[in-house]
Design an enzyme around this catalytic site. Structure first.
Site, PDB file in Angstrom:
ATOM      1  CB  SER A 265       4.007   6.545  -6.833  1.00 62.43           C
ATOM      2  OG  SER A 265       4.784   6.673  -8.015  1.00 62.43           O
ATOM      3  CE  LYS A 266       9.810   1.590  -2.960  1.00 62.92           C
ATOM      4  NZ  LYS A 266       9.627   0.237  -2.496  1.00 62.92           N
ATOM      5  NE  ARG A 267       5.874   2.055 -11.118  1.00 61.61           N
ATOM      6  CZ  ARG A 267       4.695   2.143 -11.749  1.00 61.61           C
ATOM      7  NH1 ARG A 267       4.593   2.812 -12.880  1.00 61.61           N
ATOM      8  NH2 ARG A 267       3.646   1.561 -11.252  1.00 61.61           N
ATOM      9  CB  ALA A 269      10.914   8.564  -5.333  1.00 60.31           C
ATOM     10  CD  GLU A 270      11.942   2.744  -7.248  1.00 63.28           C
ATOM     11  OE1 GLU A 270      11.364   2.298  -8.265  1.00 63.28           O
ATOM     12  OE2 GLU A 270      11.833   2.226  -6.117  1.00 63.28           O
TER      13      GLU A 270
END
Ligand code: GLU
Length: 512
Positions: A265-267, A269-270
């Site tokens: 998920s994007k999370r 990656a962050e």
């Protein structure tokens, strides 16, 4: 009948292309090229509410960056255009009407309130996933329940309607997926999906099937999230009478979080500080910028090689493949069934391998790019030498300058921690002698000779060279680690070395 292999990548222009989407595009490309076929790109923009300006251009740029541009696309049309579904709008209704006539679809007039009431009723009756299906449709307002003249009157008066597929109540739908094998689904678990919306636009399901058929698609290679839709698609091919030319399906495994627990998920990656998109992307509404692999310093051929291995492998130990080699080695049979862990360190490893294979001239160009941004210039020959000794230590092109700039800019200060540990009487002694030797030296200083002279200085000072090597590095570079020091000496040259040693001897203090 031997058909030409034709595959398509069919993104919806709803934002930046996620890494999973790029992998889908790559596998389609590889499969097409491997089989001497065509790779198409179709923009699936029937959902106007999710349309994002700039997204189509982004998709084009990303594929161009990776050198996997489609053979047919909106910007490079073949004979099966248009390649944007919104521009094909006029052709879908006839297909929906065809299904209606054959009894495989029906009109539905239910208002949003009525649909909501149905869902509430079913939820109250403890139905787990309430849906419009073979049972519930009998209680709704549609052309299966209303008298024919009323249906005609509603249509004539311009009342909003949708067209739904009529899913049979009891039927086993089977399909053979080239990755997952046989997939069997009972029709009672499927719902009567909308095919035509009240705004006159087709839904994804109808447009996708009609277009794949009209574009002569032979293989559908797409993400696993579309597997649940595949049984409906199989039914639609059957209802249209297109079973003979139905494409084969291959659903690609999910990309998983770095620890393997759940979908990437994007999370994630962050949290781990890695990009999820090929190119950076600025959201046109929020203005938020998402990082891109390209801007992060990933080389396109390295990134492509990394991507290819996210779910596929060649069946042996080889890991480095050019695009042509990937085409040669690729097969759907070697795509794994289970999800693939996303490991950014592997992406970095690939980048390092590709960086090291570049010529000194190419690497020097990266180096001078970084320098020029700071208004500095050095002769090309020197840039090539610096690049050559830095390449083993660089992950990204920008590291060449970041990590190698000490060879252009003399240190103004020193790593305090190393200085406290390593700078002592012995290092002062050796460097003083070494400086004297350099001052006497005639001609240029080459790496092997530098080693000899430094040894000589240590002997004269009666110090073991090994003990003060890090202090020498500190004096010359300002830091405690770096590439082979004798190579650095050669690049810096005699005069610069003398200058740096003098500065270090004047500046560094012996602690403790
Ligand atoms: N438009 C769908 C998507 O956004 C395409 C799915 C398919 O390939 O059928 O991924």
């Amino acid at each position: 009948m031997n058909r030409e292999v034709r595959v398509r990548f069919a993104p919806s222009p709803t934002g930046a292309l996620h890494i999973g989407g790029v992998r889908t595009a790559l596998y389609n490309y590889l499969f097409a090229k491997k089989n001497g076929g065509k790779f198409l790109l179709r923009i699936e923009d029937t959902d106007q509410t999710r349309f994002v300006p700039g997204a189509e251009k982004y998709i084009k740029d990303a594929l161009e960056w990776l050198n996997i541009s489609p053979d047919e696309s909106p910007w490079n049309p073949g004979d099966c255009g248009p390649y944007r579904q919104s521009e094909r709008k006029a052709m879908y209704m006839d297909y929906a009407l065809d299904l209606l006539e054959k009894g495989h679809a029906y009109y539905a007039f239910d208002t949003p309130e009525e649909l909501e009431a149905m869902r509430e009723r079913l939820t109250a009756a403890r139905v787990v996933s309430p849906q419009y299906n073979s049972i519930t449709r009998t209680q709704m307002k549609n052309s299966l329940t209303l008298p024919a003249d009323e249906v005609a009157a509603r249509l004539a008066s311009g009342e909003p309607y949708v067209i739904r597929v009529k899913i049979p109540r009891k039927e086993e739908v089977r399909l053979q997926d080239k990755v997952r094998g046989w997939v069997m689904v009972h029709s009672s678990t499927l719902d009567d999906k909308v095919l035509m919306k009240s705004d006159g636009m087709p839904t994804y399901h109808l447009a996708n099937i009609v277009d794949d058929h009209l574009m002569n698609i032979t293989h559908v290679i797409r993400g696993e999230e579309w597997l649940p839709s595949a049984p409906l698609h199989v039914l639609l091919y059957r209802y249209f009478g297109w079973e003979d030319t139905m494409p084969e399906f291959a659903h690609l495994p999910l990309l998983l979080k770095p620890d393997g627990n759940g979908k990437l998920s994007k999370r994630d990656a962050e949290k781990h500080g890695f990009p999820l998109f090929p190119l950076s992307w600025q959201d046109p509404v929020s203005g938020q910028i998402a990082d891109g692999f390209k801007e992060g310093g990933y080389l396109p051929d390295a990134f492509l090689n990394f991507l290819a291995f996210l779910g596929w492998n060649p069946g042996d130990h080889r890991e480095l493949f050019t695009l042509d080699e990937l085409v040669e080695a690729f097969s759907i049979e070697r795509i794994g069934k289970s999800g693939t862990k996303f490991d950014i360190n592997k992406a970095k490893w690939y980048n390092e391998q590709y960086l090291r294979r570049k010529s000194d001239a190419e690497l020097a160009a990266y180096l001078t790019e970084g320098m020029e941004a700071e208004g500095l210039q050095i002769p090309m020959e020197k840039a090539e030498k610096i690049a050559a000794i830095m390449k083993e230590r660089a992950t990204f092109p920008a590291d060449l300058w970041k990590e190698g700039q000490f060879m252009v800019i003399a240190p103004e200060s020193f790593d305090q921690e190393i200085a406290a540990k390593r700078w002592n009487e012995d290092s002062v002694k050796v460097l003083s002698v070494f400086k004297d030797i350099l001052e006497e030296l005639e001609g240029e200083l080459l790496a092997p000779q530098a080693k000899e002279l430094l040894n000589q200085a240590a002997e004269t000072a009666e110090v073991k060279l090994g003990k003060i090597m890090q202090a020498v590095r500190l004096a010359i570079t300002g830091i405690g680690a770096g590439p082979d020091l004798m190579e650095v000496f050669e690049i810096l040259g005699k005069q610069e070395l003398i200058k740096r040693i003098t500065f270090a001897l004047n500046t560094l203090e012996i602690k403790g």
